[in-house]
Design an enzyme around this catalytic site. Sequence first.
Site, PDB file in Angstrom:
ATOM      1  CG  ASN A 150      33.713  29.061  38.196  1.00 18.19           C
ATOM      2  OD1 ASN A 150      33.738  29.203  36.934  1.00 18.19           O
ATOM      3  ND2 ASN A 150      33.200  29.932  38.889  1.00 18.19           N
ATOM      4  NE  ARG A 170      39.107  36.910  34.165  1.00 15.86           N
ATOM      5  CZ  ARG A 170      40.004  37.771  34.715  1.00 15.86           C
ATOM      6  NH1 ARG A 170      40.259  38.934  33.484  1.00 15.86           N
ATOM      7  NH2 ARG A 170      40.676  37.940  35.763  1.00 15.86           N
ATOM      8  NE  ARG A 219      36.473  38.875  35.746  1.00 15.34           N
ATOM      9  CZ  ARG A 219      35.712  37.631  35.280  1.00 15.34           C
ATOM     10  NH1 ARG A 219      34.729  37.643  34.450  1.00 15.34           N
ATOM     11  NH2 ARG A 219      35.900  36.471  36.378  1.00 15.34           N
ATOM     12  N   PRO A 220      41.301  43.289  36.478  1.00 11.84           N
ATOM     13  CG  PRO A 220      42.129  44.417  38.306  1.00 11.84           C
ATOM     14  CD  PRO A 220      40.793  43.961  37.600  1.00 11.84           C
ATOM     15  CG  ASP A 224      46.294  44.106  40.311  1.00 15.31           C
ATOM     16  OD1 ASP A 224      45.280  43.590  40.052  1.00 15.31           O
ATOM     17  OD2 ASP A 224      46.202  44.996  41.234  1.00 15.31           O
TER      18      ASP A 224
END
Length: 423
Positions: free
Chosen positions: A26, A94, A123-124, A126
Amino acid sequence: MTEKTYLRVKGGSPLCGTYNVHGAKNAVLPMLAASVMTEDEVTVTDCPYISDVDDMTEVLRALGVAVSRRGRDVTVSGKPTLTEIPPHLACAMRSSVFMLGALLAETGEVRLFTPGGCRIGARPLDIHFDGFRRLGACVEYGEDYVLCHAEKLTGADVILKYPSVGATENLIMAAVKAEGRTRLIGAAREPEIVSLVRLLVKMGADIAGEGTPVITVNGVRELEGAVCAPVADRIVTGTVMAAVAVAGGRVELNGADASCLGAVISPFLSSHTYLVEHGGVLVFESDRVLAATDVVTGPYPLFPTDMQAPFMACQCYASGMSSMRETVFEDRFAHVAELRKMGADIALAGNTAFVDGSRGMKGAVMHAADLRGGAGLLVAALGAEGESFIDGLRYLDRGYENIERIMSNLGGKVVRESGSLPE
Ligand code: UD1
């Protein structure tokens, strides 16, 4: 019967020896994305051999930059010639979402098809989009695409309604070359974000406050090449600890970074396991006598959602009733149905799993439906009586470097096979 690749796991062998912890997935993924923000050479060292890193290097190549790998060092150079991430790559991972911030900063335009990756909740995006707009970008999206463009990005105060890791990283990248000062308020604090900032600062960015909820970015005109290492992978470290906890044994975690392991470690310590630092190396030991624990996941520095499934596997072996409350993703319990096949007594109530570990666990045929859930199944299988079979390895391979070798080097009985799974 269809042919499958799966792990055959014979539980009950103690795990002993040394595990060399590699750089965090990550951290490496956003660092590689950030490398397109200069034409010069950027090298990210200690990159794990996992499919997410391979996919990210494919994304970078598809954008027209040169990527080479020498051992664990991945070097990226050149200017992106395209601003559209090809759909098959965007859907494969992703993390192609990191190209939004990096390309917006570098080229002023980016288009990507709605990213794929693990199915763990809606998993938006915005928070990413609101932030880009605050910096002056125009964001359009349809069912399967996102288009961001900006004539010019201008620094601003951006309040994040939730400390999203990806949004924090994307907004840092977008702000690095924006005109003036950006403040990200309510930013995520994960150590992997600190690694990204370290790379960007080495490249010439002006960033302060990483690791705290307020990150300040003063825009600069140009970035240059740099070499930077990611933080050690705390989730892989925690997964190995979980396996040792249920199988018993003693493992030296070489290269683990104790400074950011706090919340990962704490539930293990109430479980009669022992962790000592010996000559700079963390040593983790378990006699398989595990106590029930109540755990709640949350943003750093709280217990990581990525450790939820591996630790729930430990709770399946703890005497008494444990609980696991998942507050980060709304649908991250796919592993529960599989653990039940092993005999686990788990009741789900909303976002909480209640785990009665007094039943005992037996080998079963299971399916991994996401990366960390799959790791949880493997942990559970390593402690169980009898043989287990786990398919869905493409998920595990996204984040664990040859997981069967990790475990078998420590004495675990894990092999990768192809064929038909037992009924
Ligand atoms: C990153 C990690 C992932 C980890 C997660 C939480 C990487 C590559 N992945 O994912 O392994 O499980 O952090 O620690 O670093 N959210 C919104 N709107 C947004 C963005 C997020 O509502 O715009 C919500 C998500 O739906 C989720 C929560 O915020 O419920 C956390 O998501 P986020 O921190 O963004 O996770 P990722 O960056 O996708």
